[in-house]
Motif scaffolding. Structure first.
Motif, mmCIF file in Angstrom:
data_model
loop_
_atom_site.group_PDB
_atom_site.id
_atom_site.type_symbol
_atom_site.label_atom_id
_atom_site.label_comp_id
_atom_site.label_asym_id
_atom_site.label_seq_id
_atom_site.Cartn_x
_atom_site.Cartn_y
_atom_site.Cartn_z
ATOM 1 N N MET A 106 0.332 12.893 0.251
ATOM 2 C CA MET A 106 0.595 12.011 -0.800
ATOM 3 C C MET A 106 -0.672 11.049 -1.156
ATOM 4 S SD MET A 106 4.191 10.020 0.534
ATOM 5 C CE MET A 106 4.758 9.717 -1.148
ATOM 6 N N GLU A 107 -0.852 11.059 -2.690
ATOM 7 C CA GLU A 107 -1.978 10.175 -2.973
ATOM 8 C C GLU A 107 -1.645 9.525 -4.060
ATOM 9 O OE1 GLU A 107 -4.910 13.157 -4.106
ATOM 10 O OE2 GLU A 107 -5.184 14.067 -2.247
ATOM 11 N N GLY A 108 -2.121 8.255 -3.968
ATOM 12 C CA GLY A 108 -1.968 7.363 -4.882
ATOM 13 C C GLY A 108 -0.394 7.043 -5.229
ATOM 14 N N CYS A 109 0.330 7.136 -4.146
ATOM 15 C CA CYS A 109 2.051 7.105 -4.438
ATOM 16 C C CYS A 109 2.099 5.445 -4.097
ATOM 17 C CB CYS A 109 2.584 7.755 -3.403
ATOM 18 S SG CYS A 109 2.506 9.571 -3.934
ATOM 19 N N THR A 110 3.324 5.061 -4.464
ATOM 20 C CA THR A 110 3.957 3.971 -4.249
ATOM 21 C C THR A 110 5.682 4.203 -3.903
ATOM 22 O OG1 THR A 110 2.633 2.282 -5.793
ATOM 23 C CG2 THR A 110 4.832 1.618 -4.953
ATOM 24 N N VAL A 111 5.755 3.809 -2.581
ATOM 25 C CA VAL A 111 7.199 4.124 -2.204
ATOM 26 C C VAL A 111 7.899 2.902 -1.727
ATOM 27 C CG1 VAL A 111 8.599 5.326 -0.427
ATOM 28 C CG2 VAL A 111 6.503 6.333 -1.158
ATOM 29 N N THR A 112 9.257 2.459 -2.296
ATOM 30 C CA THR A 112 9.654 1.215 -1.850
ATOM 31 C C THR A 112 11.227 1.438 -1.570
ATOM 32 O OG1 THR A 112 10.365 1.066 -4.353
ATOM 33 C CG2 THR A 112 8.230 -0.299 -3.383
ATOM 34 N N ASP A 113 11.668 0.655 -0.748
ATOM 35 C CA ASP A 113 13.209 0.574 -0.500
ATOM 36 C C ASP A 113 13.922 1.742 -0.134
ATOM 37 O OD1 ASP A 113 12.779 -2.313 -1.088
ATOM 38 O OD2 ASP A 113 13.179 -2.101 -3.149
ATOM 39 N N LEU A 114 13.244 2.681 0.935
ATOM 40 C CA LEU A 114 13.662 3.763 1.027
ATOM 41 C C LEU A 114 14.389 3.941 2.688
ATOM 42 C CD1 LEU A 114 14.221 6.806 0.471
ATOM 43 C CD2 LEU A 114 12.081 7.146 1.145
ATOM 44 N N VAL A 115 15.382 4.311 3.054
ATOM 45 C CA VAL A 115 15.542 4.725 4.397
ATOM 46 C C VAL A 115 15.551 6.233 4.560
ATOM 47 C CG1 VAL A 115 17.273 4.142 6.038
ATOM 48 C CG2 VAL A 115 17.055 2.577 4.340
ATOM 49 N N LEU A 116 14.795 6.590 5.858
ATOM 50 C CA LEU A 116 14.837 7.956 6.115
ATOM 51 C C LEU A 116 15.427 7.959 7.801
ATOM 52 C CD1 LEU A 116 11.156 8.757 5.272
ATOM 53 C CD2 LEU A 116 13.247 9.486 3.874
ATOM 54 N N ALA A 117 16.656 8.494 8.060
ATOM 55 C CA ALA A 117 17.418 8.434 9.163
ATOM 56 C C ALA A 117 17.639 9.636 9.778
ATOM 57 C CB ALA A 117 18.763 7.604 8.839
ATOM 58 N N ASP A 118 17.803 9.823 10.909
ATOM 59 C CA ASP A 118 18.232 10.915 11.908
ATOM 60 C C ASP A 118 17.186 12.091 11.518
ATOM 61 O OD1 ASP A 118 20.494 9.594 13.233
ATOM 62 O OD2 ASP A 118 21.200 9.579 10.939
ATOM 63 N N ALA A 119 15.961 12.009 11.129
ATOM 64 C CA ALA A 119 15.176 13.087 11.020
ATOM 65 C C ALA A 119 14.722 13.912 12.262
ATOM 66 C CB ALA A 119 13.702 12.668 10.566
#
Length: 598
Positions: A106-119
Motif C-alpha cells: 500500500m502506498e499513500g493510502c488512508t484506511v479508517t474505521d475498519l475491522v479485520l476479524a478471524d484472519a
C-alpha cells in the motif's frame, strides 16, 4: 503606452503561470473526484483486488471472506478505504508472494474505521519477506481506528517479517489501531510485532494496542518487532501479550534504533531462551535491545537525550535461562532487565588502535545508557540484574507498588485520561484496570440463530459470538423473562452459549448487548399440547378461574406441560392459585389445554 502594455502583458503571463503551477501541484483528490466503489460482498472485494485499481473503497456491509482467494497483487494499492465500522472476517492469507496480506503493498493510502476479524495466515512457502493481515508493506499511509481481531498465524518455516496489521510500515501514521486476542506462532520469523513487524523511517504509532500470544525467532515485540529508522515514535501504546523468542524480545519493541518510546504500558509476560545467542537473552519490559550509536564512544554526551521515558512495566514475569557460557567480555550476558534488556553497557569493547607489537587496544570504559528517564516497574516484578540499581534512569527502572500507580501519579507522568488519541487512557480504577479507552470493546456481535422455535416446557441453546472482547462483556437478557427463562450462560472466550427454558407460549426475543451493539434471536415458544375441543356431552369447561366437568362427580386431573400432575378434583378444580402458564386438564373422557395468567 508601449511600456504600460508590456507590463500588463507580463503580469498576465505571470498570473497564468501561477495558475498553471497551482493546478499542477493540486492533489488528485482536489483536481478531480476519485472513483469510489461500494463493496458489500466478498465477490465484489475479490474482483476489486484482482483488478489492481487505485479507486477508493467504501465498505457498506460486513463481509465474510471465507471463500475468497487472495492472490499476490502486482502494483501497490494507492486508494483509500472507509470501513464505516464494518468487518471483513475469515480472510485466508497464503503468503505466496514477497508481500502478503489483504493488500500486498500500500502506498499513500488512508484506511479508517475498519475491522479485520478471524484472519488465518498459513504461508505456502517461507519466501514472503513482509506479511500482515491488512498489508505486507505500507509506505506513506495513514491508518486510523483499524482493528485486527483474533488472528491466527502458524508456520514453522516462515522466516520473514510479520505484523498483526502490517509487515513493514515506512513513513506511516498509525493511530488507534489494535490487534486483539491474536495467536501468532511463527518460531522462525526474523521479526514479529503485535501490530507491525518492522518500523521504517518516519513512522508514528499513537494510542495503539496489542494482546495475545506471539512467538518468533528474534526481534519480537508487543507493538513492533524491529525499528529500523531513527525518526520514528511509539507513544501511548499498550501491550498485553505473552511474548516468546530465542532472544531479542521486548514488551513494546524487540530491537530498536534510537526512536522515542514514551507513556506506554506493558502487561503480560516475556520469555527468552537465549539459544545460540552470543549476547544472552536480550529481553526487556519495554525494549529488548536499544541500539547504541557508535559515535557515543567519541561523544558519550550523545546518550543524554531522553528517548525512553514515562513508561510503566506491569509484567508478571521475564523468564530467561539460569546458565550461560563463559563471558568473553564484561556484562556480555547481563541482557535481561525490566525496562531495556541490552544497551551500550553490553556492547563488546571497541578497538581503538594497536600496540607497537600489533596487539589490539580496546576502549574498556563502561558507558551507561543515558536515554532512559522516569520509567517504572511494578514491585511484583523484581529486578533481574543485581548489578544495576533500580532507578528511574536505569535499565531496571524504579520499583513502584501497584496501589501507588493512581490517577495523580499517572497524570504526573504524562498519561492523559479521555476518549481520543491525545487523551486515550482509562483510569486504573475503571473496570478491568488501566487500558486504552477502546480496548475490551465489542466491535461486532453475532448470533448462531436468527430465529428459534421451542415448545413450552422444553429447553434450547443459543450461542452469541463477540468480536473485540471476551463474551463475559455481554449483557444477555430475555425480553419477556416470565415466558423465557435463562437457565445459565456458558462462557468460552468470545462465545456465550445461553441455555433457555420456555415457560409458556409467547413470541419474544433473546438479546446480547455491549458497547452500543445488539444481536437478537427471535424466539417463538409454541404450545406443547394440541387444542382439543370438549364435546357437548360431559365436556370440560374453563371459565378463567375454575375447570368444570359436565358430570358433577367426574374426576378431573390437571397437568403442567412438562407432564407433572399439579391438581385434582371431582366435578371442578379451582386453578386460580396456580402459577401462570399453560396446562392440560383431563377428565370425563376428554382433555383441554388452558392458559392461566397473562
Amino acid at each position: 503606452m508601449v511600456e504600460k502594455s508590456y507590463l500588463c502583458g507580463m503580469n498576465l503571463l505571470k498570473h497564468i503561470s501561477i495558475v498553471l503551477i497551482a493546478v499542477c501541484l493540486m492533489p488528485a483528490s482536489a483536481s478531480a473526484a476519485r472513483h469510489v466503489i461500494n463493496i458489500s460482498r466478498a465477490s465484489e472485494l475479490e474482483a476489486f483486488l484482482l483488478s489492481d485499481p487505485d479507486a477508493d473503497i467504501n465498505i457498506v456491509a460486513d463481509i465474510d471472506a471465507s471463500n475468497m482467494l487472495l492472490r499476490p497483487q502486482g502494483e501497490p494499492y494507492r486508494g483509500n478505504i472507509n470501513g464505516n465500522g464494518h468487518m471483513i472476517k475469515n480472510l485466508r492469507i497464503s503468503a505466496s508472494g514477497e508481500y502478503s496480506g489483504l493488500f500486498g503493498r500500500m502506498e499513500g493510502c488512508t484506511v479508517t474505521d475498519l475491522v479485520l476479524a478471524d484472519a488465518v495466515f498459513t504461508p505456502e512457502t517461507p519466501s514472503a519477506e513482509y506479511a500482515g493481515v491488512l498489508c505486507g508493506e505500507a509506505t506513506d499511509c495513514t491508518f486510523t481506528n483499524v482493528m485486527v481481531c483474533h488472528t491466527v498465524a502458524e508456520s514453522p518455516d516462515f522466516s520473514g517479517c510479520f505484523g498483526g496489521l502490517a509487515g513493514m510500515a515506512r513513513d506511516c501514521h498509525i493511530t488507534l489501531a489494535m490487534s486483539s486476542d491474536a495467536w501468532i506462532d511463527l518460531p522462525s520469523a526474523s521479526a514479529l510485532g503485535g501490530l507491525v513487524g518492522c518500523i521504517g523511517e518516519g513512522t508514528e504509532m499513537l494510542a495503539c494496542a496489542s494482546s495475545g500470544y506471539l512467538r518468533g525467532d528474534s526481534q519480537v515485540g508487543g507493538i513492533a518487532g524491529l525499528s529500523e529508522g531513527s525518526q520514528s515514535m511509539i507513544r501511548n501504546c499498550h501491550s498485553d501479550c505473552s511474548l516468546y523468542a530465542r532472544h531479542t524480545v521486548g514488551g513494546i519493541i524487540g530491537y530498536s534504533r534510537r526512536i522515542l518510546v514514551n507513556n506506554c504500558l506493558v502487561d503480560g509476560m516475556i520469555q527468552a531462551t537465549a539459544e545460540d545467542s552470543d549476547a544472552g537473552p536480550v529481553a526487556g519490559g519495554i525494549i529488548g535491545r536499544l541500539e547504541a550509536d557508535p559515535a557515543i564512544y567519541n561523544n558519550p554526551a550523545m546518550l543524554s537525550v531522553s528517548l525512553v521515558y514515562y513508561n510503566i512495566v506491569n509484567l508478571t514475569a521475564i523468564i530467561t535461562p539460569d546458565e550461560y557460557p563463559e563471558e568473553q567480555f564484561r556484562r556480555q550476558y547481563d541482557t535481561a532487565h525490566r525496562i531495556v534488556g541490552a544497551t551500550v553497557d553490553n556492547e563488546a569493547p571497541v578497538q581503538t588502535g594497536t600496540t607497537d607489537d600489533g596487539e589490539p587496544i580496546y576502549d574498556i570504559r563502561r558507558l551507561l545508557e543515558k536515554a532512559l528517564s522516569s520509567n517504572h516497574a511494578v514491585s511484583s516484578l523484581e529486578p533481574l540484574d543485581s548489578g544495576i540499581e533500580p532507578t528511574k534512569t536505569s535499565t531496571e527502572g524504579l520499583t513502584r507498588i501497584a496501589d501507588d500507580i493512581d490517577d495523580v501519579f499517572l497524570m504526573q507522568q504524562g498519561f492523559r485520561f479521555g476518549y481520543d488519541s491525545g487523551t486515550p487512557w482509562l483510569s486504573p480504577l475503571h473496570n478491568y484496570g488501566m487500558r486504552l479507552f477502546y480496548e475490551r470493546k465489542a466491535l461486532n456481535i453475532a448470533c448462531d440463530k436468527a430465529e428459534l422455535s421451542i415448545k413450552e416446557g422444553e429447553t434450547a441453546s443459543v450461542t452469541f459470538t463477540v468480536t473485540g472482547c471476551s463474551a463475559d462483556w455481554l449483557d444477555i437478557r430475555a425480553e419477556h423473562a416470565y415466558a423465557l427463562d435463562i437457565l445459565n450462560i456458558e462462557y468460552n472466550g468470545r462465545r456465550a452459549t445461553v441455555n433457555v427454558y420456555a415457560r409458556m407460549q409467547c413470541d419474544t426475543e433473546l438479546r446480547a448487548s455491549a458497547d452500543g451493539l445488539t444481536a437478537v434471536c427471535r424466539v417463538n415458544a409454541i404450545s406443547a399440547v394440541d387444542d382439543i375441543e370438549a364435546d357437548n356431552a360431559g365436556g370440560l369447561v374453563y371459565d378463567g378461574r375454575v375447570v368444570k366437568s359436565g358430570k358433577a362427580d367426574a374426576a378431573i386431573e390437571l397437568y403442567s406441560i412438562d407432564g407433572r400432575k399439579v391438581a385434582t378434583g371431582r366435578g371442578s378444580v379451582d386453578v386460580s392459585t396456580l402459577p401462570s402458564g399453560c396446562y392440560v386438564a383431563a377428565g370425563n373422557g376428554c382433555r383441554i389445554k388452558l392458559r392461566i395468567g397473562s
